[in-house]
Design an enzyme around this catalytic site. Structure first.
Site, PDB file in Angstrom:
ATOM      1  N   ASP A  17       0.801   6.817  -8.487  1.00 60.50           N
ATOM      2  CA  ASP A  17       1.682   6.163  -7.530  1.00 60.50           C
ATOM      3  C   ASP A  17       0.765   5.467  -6.512  1.00 60.50           C
ATOM      4  O   ASP A  17      -0.453   5.707  -6.514  1.00 60.50           O
ATOM      5  CB  ASP A  17       2.561   7.242  -6.858  1.00 60.50           C
ATOM      6  N   ASP A  19       1.856   4.273  -2.662  1.00 58.39           N
ATOM      7  CA  ASP A  19       2.123   4.713  -1.279  1.00 58.39           C
ATOM      8  C   ASP A  19       1.966   6.226  -1.140  1.00 58.39           C
ATOM      9  O   ASP A  19       2.656   6.984  -1.820  1.00 58.39           O
ATOM     10  CB  ASP A  19       3.559   4.348  -0.879  1.00 58.39           C
TER      11      ASP A  19
END
Length: 241
Positions: A17, A19
């Site tokens: 991922d 963020d």
């Protein structure tokens, strides 16, 4: 600690991922939301709290956040709000964004082994590409998957399944790094072990979402012990052949 990752040997691919996983971008998102929501008089002008952000914003697509925050707004008005929010976020990120501690060490470990790698995010693609560029990882990632370009974003497995397909990798030999409940659920639903990168007291919710184990950052000894176990399992497989 006996690693729960040894069964994924030989490791073929690593998915991240963005963020909160590659970089601690959450404070910039939170600041941008807080400023703009206060400006439009959301919640009677009372600034949103960090807890509100974790519950209603973290890990979600702009479309999902818009439905929660502005149920009575039309699509055009919502789109304008998010254009403003992303512009403010990008300005803040460009000035201050930093990678999670130990990220370059892990990326080198992945590169040295020639593993496939992708970034899989619910952030809009321009944001994702900006953050990856600021972190100096544009050449590192072979694929970037944006959730809003898939039929369903996280917490559905679609973005991770697309990453596997584009990399031509097997979920049985792929590892995921995530920091949100939404993302962990997506990775688990796609059939992969997910290591949770922990910030701000989310330990319990990340484990409940199905994380294999949690690390505080990429220097965490727990991570390197687990990767060592994977290497040992790979060596054993090579010897057995």
């Amino acid at each position: 600690m006996e690693s729960s990752l040894s069964k994924i040997a030989p490791l073929e691919a690593v998915l991240f991922d963005i963020d909160g996983t590659l970089c601690d971008s959450d404070p910039f998102h939170y600041f941008a939301y807080r400023e703009l929501l206060q400006k439009i008089g959301f919640n009677d002008g009372i600034p949103i709290t960090e807890e509100f952000g974790i519950k209603n914003i973290a890990g979600k697509t702009n479309e999902d956040v818009g439905r929660v925050l502005f149920p009575d707004w039309d699509a055009e008005k919502i789109a304008k709000f998010f254009d403003d929010k992303e512009a403010l976020f990008c300005r803040l990120a460009s000035e201050q964004l930093k990678g999670v501690n130990g990220l370059s060490k892990l990326c080198k470990w992945i590169s040295d082994r020639g593993l496939k790698r992708a970034a899989v995010t619910n952030a809009p693609r321009p944001n994702a590409e900006l953050m990856i560029s600021i972190l100096g990882l544009s050449d590192f990632f072979q694929v970037i998957i944006a959730g809003d370009e898939c039929e369903r974003a996280k917490p559905f497995p679609d973005p991770y399944l697309r990453a596997l397909k584009e990399l031509n990798a097997s979920p049985d030999h792929t590892l995921v790094f995530e920091d949100s409940v939404t993302g962990i659920k997506a990775g688990v639903a796609a059939g992969m072990p997910v290591i949770g990168v922990v910030a701000r007291g989310r330990e319990k919710s990340l484990m409940e979402a199905g994380a294999t184990f949690l690390i505080k950052d990429y220097e965490d000894p727990k991570l390197w012990m687990a990767l060592e176990e994977v290497e040992k399992s790979e060596a054993k497989l090579d010897n057995d052949q």
